[in-house]
Design an enzyme around this catalytic site. Structure first.
Site, short mmCIF file in Angstrom:
data_model
loop_
_atom_site.label_atom_id
_atom_site.label_comp_id
_atom_site.label_asym_id
_atom_site.label_seq_id
_atom_site.Cartn_x
_atom_site.Cartn_y
_atom_site.Cartn_z
N ASP A 116 0.73 -1.10 0.41
CA ASP A 116 -0.22 0.45 0.27
C ASP A 116 1.38 1.71 0.36
O ASP A 116 2.21 1.01 0.16
CB ASP A 116 -0.97 0.22 1.68
CG ASP A 116 -1.52 1.40 1.62
OD1 ASP A 116 -2.47 1.70 0.55
OD2 ASP A 116 -2.11 1.86 2.93
N LEU A 117 0.83 2.35 -0.43
CA LEU A 117 1.19 3.62 -0.76
C LEU A 117 1.04 4.60 0.73
O LEU A 117 2.01 4.29 1.81
CB LEU A 117 1.40 4.19 -2.18
CG LEU A 117 2.22 5.38 -2.01
CD1 LEU A 117 3.33 5.40 -2.31
CD2 LEU A 117 0.73 6.07 -3.32
N ASP A 118 -0.05 4.87 0.95
CA ASP A 118 -0.14 5.72 1.82
C ASP A 118 -0.47 5.28 3.25
O ASP A 118 -1.04 4.25 3.56
CB ASP A 118 -1.28 6.99 1.56
CG ASP A 118 -1.86 7.37 3.04
OD1 ASP A 118 -1.16 8.44 4.09
OD2 ASP A 118 -3.03 7.83 3.32
N THR A 163 0.67 10.16 3.38
CA THR A 163 0.15 11.52 2.46
C THR A 163 -0.98 11.50 3.38
O THR A 163 -1.37 12.59 2.95
CB THR A 163 0.20 11.10 1.38
OG1 THR A 163 -0.31 9.34 1.46
CG2 THR A 163 0.99 11.32 0.05
N LYS A 217 -10.40 -1.28 -2.46
CA LYS A 217 -10.44 -2.14 -1.34
C LYS A 217 -11.56 -1.95 -0.45
O LYS A 217 -11.84 -1.29 0.14
CB LYS A 217 -8.87 -1.42 -0.77
CG LYS A 217 -7.60 -1.81 -1.07
CD LYS A 217 -6.90 -1.22 -0.37
CE LYS A 217 -5.60 -0.92 -1.00
NZ LYS A 217 -4.27 -0.23 -0.59
N LYS A 265 -9.08 6.61 5.55
CA LYS A 265 -7.43 5.56 4.69
C LYS A 265 -8.13 4.52 4.11
O LYS A 265 -8.92 3.99 4.80
CB LYS A 265 -6.63 5.49 6.16
CG LYS A 265 -6.51 6.86 7.45
CD LYS A 265 -5.09 6.86 7.93
CE LYS A 265 -4.60 7.95 8.69
NZ LYS A 265 -4.20 7.60 9.73
N GLU A 308 0.07 -3.48 4.91
CA GLU A 308 -1.06 -2.21 4.80
C GLU A 308 -1.71 -1.57 6.03
O GLU A 308 -0.77 -2.68 7.41
CB GLU A 308 -2.58 -3.63 4.71
CG GLU A 308 -3.22 -3.15 3.06
CD GLU A 308 -3.50 -1.59 3.06
OE1 GLU A 308 -3.53 -1.12 3.57
OE2 GLU A 308 -3.92 -1.53 1.80
N ASP A 309 -1.51 -0.63 5.95
CA ASP A 309 -2.02 -0.37 7.15
C ASP A 309 -3.76 0.57 7.75
O ASP A 309 -3.84 1.07 8.35
CB ASP A 309 -1.13 1.62 7.28
CG ASP A 309 -2.27 2.48 6.32
OD1 ASP A 309 -2.45 1.63 5.14
OD2 ASP A 309 -2.30 3.47 7.03
N SER A 315 -2.50 0.51 -4.26
CA SER A 315 -2.79 1.86 -4.08
C SER A 315 -3.74 2.06 -4.47
O SER A 315 -4.27 2.02 -5.11
CB SER A 315 -1.80 2.72 -4.37
OG SER A 315 -2.40 3.96 -3.87
N ALA A 316 -4.52 3.22 -3.33
CA ALA A 316 -6.12 3.46 -3.72
C ALA A 316 -6.00 4.66 -5.11
O ALA A 316 -6.93 4.74 -5.59
CB ALA A 316 -7.18 3.40 -2.58
P1 B16 Z 1 -6.21 9.84 -4.12
P2 B16 Z 1 -3.66 4.18 0.14
C1 B16 Z 1 -5.61 6.07 -0.32
O1 B16 Z 1 -3.85 5.92 -0.48
C2 B16 Z 1 -5.60 7.30 0.11
O2 B16 Z 1 -5.41 6.12 2.25
C3 B16 Z 1 -7.02 7.54 1.02
O3 B16 Z 1 -7.25 7.84 2.00
C4 B16 Z 1 -7.11 8.44 -0.24
O4 B16 Z 1 -8.75 8.32 -0.14
C5 B16 Z 1 -6.94 6.85 -1.10
O5 B16 Z 1 -5.86 6.07 -1.42
C6 B16 Z 1 -7.35 7.65 -2.96
O6 B16 Z 1 -6.58 8.69 -2.96
O7 B16 Z 1 -7.32 10.73 -3.61
O8 B16 Z 1 -5.12 10.45 -4.57
O9 B16 Z 1 -7.10 9.08 -5.94
O10 B16 Z 1 -3.91 3.87 1.14
O11 B16 Z 1 -4.30 3.00 -0.91
O12 B16 Z 1 -2.04 3.93 -0.49
MG MG Z 2 -3.18 3.28 3.17
#
Ligand code: B16
Ligand code: MG
Length: 226
Positions: free
Chosen positions: A10-12, A18, A147, A46, A171-172, A116-117
């Site tokens: 996962d990224l964030d 972020t 997810k 998140k 994953e967090d 990542s999402a």
């Molecule tokens: P964006 P991850 C997710 O990243 C974030 O945790 C989540 O808060 C955010 O809404 C989602 O990405 C979409 O991000 O608006 O930049 O497309 O944890 O899946 O890496």
């Molecule tokens: Mg995350």
């Protein structure tokens, strides 16, 4: 008895923090709309997609039921503020131990991928300078099911040409751990263990990851705990 041959990240919250920028941008939107959006509310966002995050925010402000075009406008506004903040990211923002973990895994022949999402993942990876350490990148631009749907990780395993049973997901977020399990993968919870009770293995952060101990844990058949 999974032998781990790929690590999906996962990224964030795992490779970079972020979430603080997401929070500032969502809070600015809530302020404009005239309600309070607290850090506790932000926890619910998140790992959740952008549009679902907006829906949760609007629920908090009792503004559910806005027409789709208005919701699109609000999400675009928030994203523009968020992208502006991403402009300040540098290589120093990679979370402690993340770069070293990617390097060590690859040195052992374990393949790496992003799951990542975020639709902003390419920009974030470029700012952090870690794209060359990832063998495959799956993000919100290529995966369209959020997810806890396992799509983002299933596509990652496919891109690496490996079966789900050979993949460990880092994953967090609770939704991400569930996504890993639905995809037939083991899950490493990154962060406070009590927040991720479903994870099969825990580390407070990648700085604390002992790769040998983790591989031994999974090879000994200590896979899915659920
Ligand atoms: P964006 P991850 C997710 O990243 C974030 O945790 C989540 O808060 C955010 O809404 C989602 O990405 C979409 O991000 O608006 O930049 O497309 O944890 O899946 O890496
Ligand atoms: Mg995350």
């Amino acid at each position: 008895m999974p032998i781990i041959r790929a690590a999906l990240f996962d990224l964030d919250g795992v490779l970079v923090d972020t979430a603080k920028y997401h929070y500032l941008a969502w809070k600015r939107l809530a302020d404009e709309l005239g309600f309070t959006f607290s850090p506790e509310h932000n926890e619910r966002l998140k790992g959740v997609s952008r549009m679902r995050s907006l829906e949760i925010l609007l629920e908090v402000g009792n503004l559910g039921g806005l027409p789709a075009d208005e919701r699109e406008t609000l999400a675009a506004k928030k994203n523009a503020w968020y992208v502006q903040m991403l402009g300040t990211l540098t290589q120093a923002d990679v979370l402690p131990g993340a770069r070293e973990t990617l390097q060590s895994l690859r040195a052992r022949g374990i393949r790496t991928a992003l799951g990542s999402a975020s639709k902003n993942a390419p920009l974030i990876l470029e700012k952090l300078g870690i794209a060359p350490l990832l063998d495959a990148i799956v993000d919100g631009n290529s995966a369209h099911r959020a997810k806890p749907d396992p799509q983002v990780f299933t596509l990652g395993a496919q891109a690496l040409g490996l079966p789900a049973a050979a993949c460990a997901v880092f994953e967090d977020a609770v939704a991400g751990i569930e996504a890993a399990h639905r995809g037939g993968m083991v899950a490493v919870g990154v962060g406070a263990a009590e927040k991720l009770p479903q994870a099969d293995y825990h580390v407070p952060g990648l700085y604390a990851l002992d790769i040998d101990a983790m591989l031994a844990h999974f090879a000994a058949g200590e896979g899915r705990t659920q």
